[in-house]
Design a protein around this motif. Structure first.
Motif, PDB file in Angstrom:
ATOM      1  N   PHE A 153       0.833  -1.210   0.000  1.00  0.00           N
ATOM      2  CA  PHE A 153       0.000   0.000   0.000  1.00  0.00           C
ATOM      3  C   PHE A 153       0.866   1.258   0.000  1.00  0.00           C
ATOM      4  O   PHE A 153       0.594   2.206  -0.751  1.00  0.00           O
ATOM      5  N   ILE A 154       1.904   1.291   0.824  1.00  0.00           N
ATOM      6  CA  ILE A 154       2.804   2.453   0.864  1.00  0.00           C
ATOM      7  C   ILE A 154       3.529   2.613  -0.471  1.00  0.00           C
ATOM      8  O   ILE A 154       3.743   3.736  -0.954  1.00  0.00           O
ATOM      9  N   LEU A 155       3.882   1.513  -1.095  1.00  0.00           N
ATOM     10  CA  LEU A 155       4.616   1.573  -2.359  1.00  0.00           C
ATOM     11  C   LEU A 155       3.775   2.204  -3.469  1.00  0.00           C
ATOM     12  O   LEU A 155       4.322   2.881  -4.350  1.00  0.00           O
ATOM     13  N   PHE A 156       2.459   2.015  -3.424  1.00  0.00           N
ATOM     14  CA  PHE A 156       1.598   2.521  -4.488  1.00  0.00           C
ATOM     15  C   PHE A 156       1.114   3.949  -4.232  1.00  0.00           C
ATOM     16  O   PHE A 156       0.286   4.449  -5.008  1.00  0.00           O
ATOM     17  N   GLN A 157       1.590   4.603  -3.182  1.00  0.00           N
ATOM     18  CA  GLN A 157       1.239   5.989  -2.914  1.00  0.00           C
ATOM     19  C   GLN A 157       2.310   6.919  -3.473  1.00  0.00           C
ATOM     20  O   GLN A 157       3.430   6.493  -3.776  1.00  0.00           O
ATOM     21  N   THR A 158       1.939   8.182  -3.597  1.00  0.00           N
ATOM     22  CA  THR A 158       2.951   9.183  -3.921  1.00  0.00           C
ATOM     23  C   THR A 158       3.858   9.400  -2.716  1.00  0.00           C
ATOM     24  O   THR A 158       3.532   8.998  -1.597  1.00  0.00           O
ATOM     25  N   ASN A 342      17.935  -1.719   4.914  1.00  0.00           N
ATOM     26  CA  ASN A 342      16.562  -1.215   4.893  1.00  0.00           C
ATOM     27  C   ASN A 342      16.166  -0.589   6.220  1.00  0.00           C
ATOM     28  O   ASN A 342      15.353   0.343   6.244  1.00  0.00           O
ATOM     29  N   THR A 343      16.711  -1.099   7.318  1.00  0.00           N
ATOM     30  CA  THR A 343      16.400  -0.527   8.631  1.00  0.00           C
ATOM     31  C   THR A 343      16.757   0.948   8.679  1.00  0.00           C
ATOM     32  O   THR A 343      15.980   1.775   9.198  1.00  0.00           O
ATOM     33  N   PHE A 344      17.905   1.322   8.144  1.00  0.00           N
ATOM     34  CA  PHE A 344      18.364   2.710   8.196  1.00  0.00           C
ATOM     35  C   PHE A 344      17.721   3.558   7.100  1.00  0.00           C
ATOM     36  O   PHE A 344      17.358   4.713   7.343  1.00  0.00           O
ATOM     37  N   TYR A 345      17.577   2.998   5.912  1.00  0.00           N
ATOM     38  CA  TYR A 345      17.031   3.780   4.808  1.00  0.00           C
ATOM     39  C   TYR A 345      15.533   4.011   4.950  1.00  0.00           C
ATOM     40  O   TYR A 345      15.017   5.065   4.549  1.00  0.00           O
ATOM     41  N   LEU A 346      14.786   3.046   5.506  1.00  0.00           N
ATOM     42  CA  LEU A 346      13.349   3.236   5.664  1.00  0.00           C
ATOM     43  C   LEU A 346      13.030   4.368   6.634  1.00  0.00           C
ATOM     44  O   LEU A 346      12.172   5.217   6.354  1.00  0.00           O
ATOM     45  N   LYS A 347      13.708   4.384   7.775  1.00  0.00           N
ATOM     46  CA  LYS A 347      13.441   5.474   8.718  1.00  0.00           C
ATOM     47  C   LYS A 347      13.921   6.813   8.169  1.00  0.00           C
ATOM     48  O   LYS A 347      13.407   7.862   8.564  1.00  0.00           O
ATOM     49  N   PHE A 348      14.862   6.784   7.225  1.00  0.00           N
ATOM     50  CA  PHE A 348      15.334   8.024   6.607  1.00  0.00           C
ATOM     51  C   PHE A 348      14.313   8.559   5.596  1.00  0.00           C
ATOM     52  O   PHE A 348      14.011   9.754   5.583  1.00  0.00           O
ATOM     53  N   VAL A 349      13.746   7.679   4.762  1.00  0.00           N
ATOM     54  CA  VAL A 349      12.826   8.154   3.722  1.00  0.00           C
ATOM     55  C   VAL A 349      11.413   8.352   4.257  1.00  0.00           C
ATOM     56  O   VAL A 349      10.643   9.162   3.708  1.00  0.00           O
ATOM     57  N   LEU A 350      11.024   7.645   5.335  1.00  0.00           N
ATOM     58  CA  LEU A 350       9.691   7.810   5.916  1.00  0.00           C
ATOM     59  C   LEU A 350       9.689   8.744   7.113  1.00  0.00           C
ATOM     60  O   LEU A 350       8.634   8.908   7.747  1.00  0.00           O
ATOM     61  N   TRP A 351      10.823   9.337   7.424  1.00  0.00           N
ATOM     62  CA  TRP A 351      10.950  10.360   8.480  1.00  0.00           C
ATOM     63  C   TRP A 351      10.524   9.796   9.844  1.00  0.00           C
ATOM     64  O   TRP A 351       9.686  10.356  10.546  1.00  0.00           O
ATOM     65  N   PHE A 405      13.058  -2.326   0.006  1.00  0.00           N
ATOM     66  CA  PHE A 405      14.072  -1.676  -0.826  1.00  0.00           C
ATOM     67  C   PHE A 405      13.434  -0.891  -1.963  1.00  0.00           C
ATOM     68  O   PHE A 405      13.896   0.215  -2.294  1.00  0.00           O
ATOM     69  N   LEU A 406      12.357  -1.392  -2.550  1.00  0.00           N
ATOM     70  CA  LEU A 406      11.672  -0.660  -3.618  1.00  0.00           C
ATOM     71  C   LEU A 406      11.038   0.625  -3.095  1.00  0.00           C
ATOM     72  O   LEU A 406      11.002   1.646  -3.806  1.00  0.00           O
ATOM     73  N   ILE A 407      10.536   0.605  -1.867  1.00  0.00           N
ATOM     74  CA  ILE A 407      10.008   1.833  -1.262  1.00  0.00           C
ATOM     75  C   ILE A 407      11.114   2.869  -1.121  1.00  0.00           C
ATOM     76  O   ILE A 407      10.922   4.068  -1.404  1.00  0.00           O
ATOM     77  N   VAL A 408      12.288   2.437  -0.693  1.00  0.00           N
ATOM     78  CA  VAL A 408      13.418   3.363  -0.560  1.00  0.00           C
ATOM     79  C   VAL A 408      13.791   3.940  -1.924  1.00  0.00           C
ATOM     80  O   VAL A 408      14.050   5.152  -2.055  1.00  0.00           O
ATOM     81  N   VAL A 409      13.816   3.096  -2.937  1.00  0.00           N
ATOM     82  CA  VAL A 409      14.167   3.564  -4.282  1.00  0.00           C
ATOM     83  C   VAL A 409      13.153   4.577  -4.787  1.00  0.00           C
ATOM     84  O   VAL A 409      13.520   5.603  -5.392  1.00  0.00           O
ATOM     85  N   LYS A 410      11.867   4.334  -4.543  1.00  0.00           N
ATOM     86  CA  LYS A 410      10.841   5.248  -5.043  1.00  0.00           C
ATOM     87  C   LYS A 410      10.788   6.549  -4.256  1.00  0.00           C
ATOM     88  O   LYS A 410      10.606   7.627  -4.833  1.00  0.00           O
ATOM     89  N   TYR A 411      10.948   6.496  -2.943  1.00  0.00           N
ATOM     90  CA  TYR A 411      10.742   7.670  -2.108  1.00  0.00           C
ATOM     91  C   TYR A 411      11.945   8.615  -2.089  1.00  0.00           C
ATOM     92  O   TYR A 411      11.773   9.797  -1.824  1.00  0.00           O
ATOM     93  N   ASP A 412      13.129   8.117  -2.335  1.00  0.00           N
ATOM     94  CA  ASP A 412      14.296   9.007  -2.327  1.00  0.00           C
ATOM     95  C   ASP A 412      15.344   8.495  -3.306  1.00  0.00           C
ATOM     96  O   ASP A 412      16.416   8.036  -2.908  1.00  0.00           O
ATOM     97  N   PRO A 413      15.057   8.575  -4.611  1.00  0.00           N
ATOM     98  CA  PRO A 413      16.060   8.113  -5.582  1.00  0.00           C
ATOM     99  C   PRO A 413      17.282   9.027  -5.639  1.00  0.00           C
ATOM    100  O   PRO A 413      18.361   8.586  -6.028  1.00  0.00           O
TER     101      PRO A 413
END
Length: 496
Positions: A153-158, A342-351, A405-413
């Motif tokens: 669901f998060i992946l398919f959002q802006t 992913n632990t570090f990048y997810l909290k970085f891109v999702l604030w 990982f795909l969420i990280v790629v989409k949210y902060d390329p």
């Protein structure tokens, strides 16, 4: 019958059996390397296959269970269905529905998830673990499905909507956060600070120190191999060196990388984990029903052991045994490192701040599902003929790691596309090249060389086979014509 007569009879029976086994298809098979029929070779192959199939028994401990099936072990599907129906009837008929749309939406989503969890706890397929209760592991299987659906669901959002959606979970989220830099002044002893010259060390002592120790203790229980744990630990420090230009959180002092992390926290966690594995491998697994134990001390001990494994399997990864296992071990190491990043990048891109409860819940989630996934992967690698497909928990964990990982790629390329320093690229290309060369040599060039040497050795030993005696006492070199075209009796029959 005396012991001596028993031994004599057994030896006589063994000799008779061996002599009977030498008669295959009407011909007498003689001992020695020169006389091995296809049947004898086939028997050896069957014996070798049986040894390989019994490899699992050698690595799995013996379990003694009296088979007591108490109220605790039953599924209770009807009871759960009755309680769930009563709860839904109460909400429908007796509770007044609030007029808050946002609150009703949250409550509806939570209720839907709880109903799915109730179904999964009672009806889902069991995994390899049964203690403390199979329903516990079925619960985490359903949580894995829910978490993967949430990530989809998060992946398919802006990017904006996805970050603001986190406010529905916690109103304090959805705000950009600064990253802490652990580098800077790397002096272990700072003479300029007279009040506290070791202030740099105390500044690094935060919540990540016990988290590193506890995390690697649990990872060791999952992987059950000292070498793989140390390789993953060292490789992650190299990843932090390589990616510190993307995340300031990866910037650390050299002694923070190699002394505090690798040697102290990670090393101590791996050491304690290996000691626990040694205890679990030697622990007797004798299970008895709680009400069958006469003493209260035995009952308390049985309750405590309920939270230990039902049986124990020693993991023997053997990555250099064949190409399939080598590629599988490389894939496991890669997925472990990707999940760590992913632990570090997810909290970085999702604030999300590092101390937020969602970050902690994700770690607790991987602690419970990681062990099951590793066991299923090992079973799939160790006995591919019996297990035709990858386990359900391993499949879901792999899908979750890739989705994160795909969420990280989409949210902060932009962060991921920052140019990597040239010397870092050189080091990684060198490491990948060395792994490729070793793989090529170990599983291709070396095997071809060994097969060539074996063929050459057999050709050199082939002339010696002509002097081996046959079953009638004659030699194989009696007549070259008979060797090629058959015996003289066969030739006479052909002429007639």
């Amino acid at each position: 019958m005396s012991k001596k007569n028993t031994v004599a009879a057994a030896s006589k029976y063994t000799a008779t059996s061996s002599s009977e086994q030498q008669v295959v298809n009407g011909s007498v098979e003689l001992e020695g390397p020169c006389h091995q029929s296809p049947a004898a070779v086939k028997a050896k192959m069957v014996k070798q296959t049986s040894k390989e199939s019994l490899h699992r028994r050698n690595t799995e401990c013996e379990v003694y269970d009296d088979g007591t099936n108490t109220f605790f072990w039953r599924a209770h599907t009807v009871t759960v269905l009755f309680i769930l129906t009563c709860a839904l009837v109460y909400v429908t008929l007796l509770e007044e529905t609030p007029q808050d749309t946002a609150y009703n939406t949250k409550r509806g989503i939570v209720a839907s998830i709880l109903v799915f969890l109730c179904f999964g706890v009672t009806q889902a397929k069991d995994g390899p673990f049964t203690r403390p209760h199979p329903a516990y592991w079925r619960f985490w299987l359903c949580v894995t499905v829910v978490y993967e659906l949430f990530l989809i669901f998060i992946l398919f959002q802006t990017v904006h909507d996805g970050r603001q959606f986190m406010k529905y979970i916690d109103p304090n989220l959805g705000v950009p956060l600064p990253e802490r830099d652990y580098g800077g002044n790397c002096l272990i002893y700072d003479p300029g600070n007279t009040t506290d010259p070791f202030h740099n060390i105390w500044d690094k002592m935060d919540g990540f120190v016990p988290a590193h120790f506890l995390g690697w203790y649990i990872k060791t229980l999952m992987i059950r191999d000292w070498w793989m744990c140390m390789i993953i630990s060292v490789m992650f420090e190299f990843l932090e060196y390589s990616l510190e230009h993307q995340l300031p959180n990866f910037s650390e002092c050299w002694w923070d990388h190699w002394i505090m992390d690798v040697l102290v926290c990670n090393g101590l966690g791996i050491y304690c984990g290996m000691k626990t594995l040694a205890w679990l491998s030697m622990k007797p697994y004798q299970w008895q029903g709680l009400w069958n134990i006469p003493t209260y001390k035995g009952k308390i001990k049985r309750i405590a052991f309920q939270f230990t494994p039902y049986s124990w399997v020693k993991f023997e990864w053997r990555p250099a045994s064949n190409l399939r296992r080598w590629l599988a071990v490389l894939g496991i190491i890669f997925m472990f490192l990707l999940a760590e990043l992913n632990t570090f990048y997810l909290k970085f891109v999702l604030w999300m701040p590092p101390e937020h409860y969602l970050v902690l819940l994700r770690l607790v989630f991987f602690v419970n599902v990681g062990g099951v996934a590793m066991r299923e992967i090992y079973d799939f690698m160790d006995d591919p003929k019996f297990l035709k497909k990858l386990g359900q928990q391993a499949w879901l964990v792999s899908a979750i790691t890739v989705t994160e990982f795909l969420i990280v790629v989409k949210y902060d390329p932009h962060t991921l596309m920052l140019p990597i320093p040239f010397f870092v690229m050189q080091c990684w290309f060198l490491g990948i090249f060395l792994i490729f060369i070793w793989t090529l040599w170990r599983f291709f060039i070396r095997d071809i060389t060994l097969r060539y040497k074996e063929t050459r050795r057999r050709k050199q030993e082939a002339p010696g086979d002509w002097d081996c005696p046959l079953g009638n006492g004659s030699t194989g070199a009696s007549s070259g014509r008979s060797k090629l075209n058959g015996s003289s009796e066969t030739l006479r029959q052909r002429k007639s």
